[in-house]
Design a protein around this motif. Structure first.
Motif, short mmCIF file in Angstrom:
data_model
loop_
_atom_site.label_atom_id
_atom_site.label_comp_id
_atom_site.label_asym_id
_atom_site.label_seq_id
_atom_site.Cartn_x
_atom_site.Cartn_y
_atom_site.Cartn_z
N ALA A 254 -1.47 -6.63 37.84
CA ALA A 254 -0.11 -6.76 38.25
C ALA A 254 0.91 -5.78 37.65
O ALA A 254 1.76 -5.26 38.37
N LEU A 255 0.88 -5.61 36.36
CA LEU A 255 1.78 -4.89 35.50
C LEU A 255 1.69 -3.49 35.87
O LEU A 255 2.56 -2.57 36.14
N ALA A 256 0.33 -3.09 36.09
CA ALA A 256 0.22 -1.60 36.74
C ALA A 256 0.69 -1.47 37.98
O ALA A 256 1.35 -0.54 38.23
N GLY A 257 0.78 -2.26 38.90
CA GLY A 257 1.34 -2.21 40.24
C GLY A 257 2.85 -2.07 39.87
O GLY A 257 3.49 -1.29 40.72
N LEU A 258 3.55 -3.07 39.23
CA LEU A 258 4.90 -3.02 38.57
C LEU A 258 5.22 -1.66 38.22
O LEU A 258 6.47 -1.22 38.62
N ALA A 259 4.39 -0.95 37.42
CA ALA A 259 4.86 0.39 36.81
C ALA A 259 4.74 1.37 37.85
O ALA A 259 5.65 2.06 37.78
N LEU A 260 3.81 1.42 38.88
CA LEU A 260 3.84 2.32 40.01
C LEU A 260 5.19 2.12 40.93
O LEU A 260 5.52 3.04 41.33
N ARG B 292 13.32 -1.03 47.26
CA ARG B 292 12.27 -1.62 46.21
C ARG B 292 12.42 -3.07 45.58
O ARG B 292 11.55 -4.08 45.65
N ARG B 293 13.74 -3.56 45.58
CA ARG B 293 14.10 -4.88 45.00
C ARG B 293 13.41 -5.91 46.19
O ARG B 293 13.12 -6.88 45.89
N VAL B 294 14.09 -5.42 47.26
CA VAL B 294 13.68 -6.22 48.30
C VAL B 294 12.18 -6.57 48.91
O VAL B 294 11.64 -7.61 48.95
N THR B 295 11.24 -5.54 48.60
CA THR B 295 9.91 -5.28 48.64
C THR B 295 9.33 -6.17 47.74
O THR B 295 8.15 -7.07 47.88
N LEU B 296 9.81 -5.91 46.50
CA LEU B 296 9.11 -6.80 45.10
C LEU B 296 9.52 -8.01 45.51
O LEU B 296 8.69 -9.16 45.06
N ALA B 297 10.82 -8.49 45.91
CA ALA B 297 11.19 -10.04 45.86
C ALA B 297 10.36 -10.61 47.19
O ALA B 297 9.55 -11.99 46.95
N ALA B 298 10.28 -10.13 48.08
CA ALA B 298 9.43 -10.53 49.28
C ALA B 298 7.96 -10.65 48.97
O ALA B 298 7.37 -11.71 49.31
N LEU C 123 -1.42 -2.81 45.26
CA LEU C 123 -1.41 -1.95 46.53
C LEU C 123 0.06 -1.14 46.84
O LEU C 123 0.08 -0.10 47.13
N LEU C 124 0.94 -2.07 46.51
CA LEU C 124 2.41 -1.66 46.77
C LEU C 124 2.83 -0.35 45.88
O LEU C 124 3.33 0.47 46.48
#
Length: 295
Positions: free
Chosen positions: A280-286, A151-157, A202-203
């Motif tokens: 963006a926040l909804a995506g981060l929450a998911l 998850r961290r790698v995906t978010l950073a990328a 989307l992520l």
């Protein structure tokens, strides 16, 4: 493909003004007459606001409270437009005022308060930039989703990609097309936020619903978000509830924020920024939720 044709063709074919905010300035009698004429010529097309004088109307246009307006004076009417807000509305308002003035034999003067750049006087570059922003969110989301990184790698990328893509897209539209004349970095920030809003959403959908969730989100962005954005005309040229749906999605919100930042010093951008932040926040929450188990 029939759905794609409907989604992209119908808004353009059926486009018509609905409660477009415009202003009228001058003596009360003249304001009432012009307002009545506008309502009679195209019922429901304009939402008219009265202003004391030309200076007040001009300030309202620069603050994005109205798209333009008509100033009544003894020497004849003056049409104030803002082609940077919407060249289509500017043309419509000018045509309406010209038709009204023909009855008295006077041709109205036209002043573009906030014009588009000379390199792109029709605003084609800004309107065309929304679909690449949508694709710019879907393509990397698909790659990252299929890659299956932590998850961290995906978010950073995803974050790095959004910044690089925003800077690149803004450079093309601002310097190469000449379609924007605001701060390049501010325009890049808007494009970055627009891409990030769709990309994170989307992520997040893929994490909790798998490819079905990703497909649903991508279809919504392409079939609803882009054609209902109002980027090439104005949101008010879509009937309810399509206007509201379009402005509640990243392409519609992003296009309005980009206009505000590029031409109006950020005026009228608050709602759009909120929409982008919510996506963006909804995506981060998911993304923070447990991943869907693979069958």
């Amino acid at each position: 493909m029939a759905l794609v044709l409907l989604a992209f063709g119908l808004p353009g074919v059926k486009a018509a003004p609905h409660d477009v905010p415009v202003g009228v300035a001058g003596p009360q009698a003249a304001v009432s007459q012009i307002t009545g004429t506008l309502d009679q010529a195209q019922p429901g097309a304009f939402e008219v606001e009265a202003y004391a004088d030309e200076a007040a109307l001009t300030a309202a246009i620069r603050d994005r409270e109205v798209y333009g307006g008509i100033v009544a004076s003894p020497s004849g009417p003056t049409v104030l437009t803002a082609s940077a807000a919407s060249p289509v509305v500017a043309q419509t308002l000018t045509a309406m005022a010209t038709g009204m003035a023909q009855q008295s034999g006077a041709r109205p003067a036209v002043r573009d308060v906030v014009p588009l750049p000379q390199e792109d006087p029709r605003g084609a570059g800004l309107g065309a930039s929304m679909l690449p922003l949508v694709i710019g969110a879907i393509a990397p989301a698909l790659v990252l989703a299929r890659f299956g990184a932590r998850r961290r790698v995906t978010l950073a990328a995803a974050s790095v990609y959004a910044v690089v893509a925003g800077l690149t897209f803004a450079a093309i539209v601002h310097f190469w097309f000449g379609s924007l004349n605001g701060s390049y970095l501010a325009e890049a920030a808007v494009m970055t936020a627009t891409i990030a809003a769709g990309l994170f959403a989307l992520l997040g959908l893929h994490r909790v619903l798998g490819m079905a969730g990703f497909g649903l989100g991508a279809a919504a962005l392409v079939l609803l978000g882009n054609p209902l954005s109002g980027a090439s005309s104005a949101p008010e040229f879509l009937a309810a509830p399509w206007q509201q749906i379009g402005q509640a999605m990243p392409p519609g919100a992003g296009s309005q924020v980009l206009r505000s930042v590029a031409f109006f010093d950020g005026a009228g951008a608050t709602q759009g920024w909120i929409v982008l932040a919510v996506w963006a926040l909804a995506g981060l929450a998911l993304l923070a939720l447990p991943a869907r188990k693979q069958s």
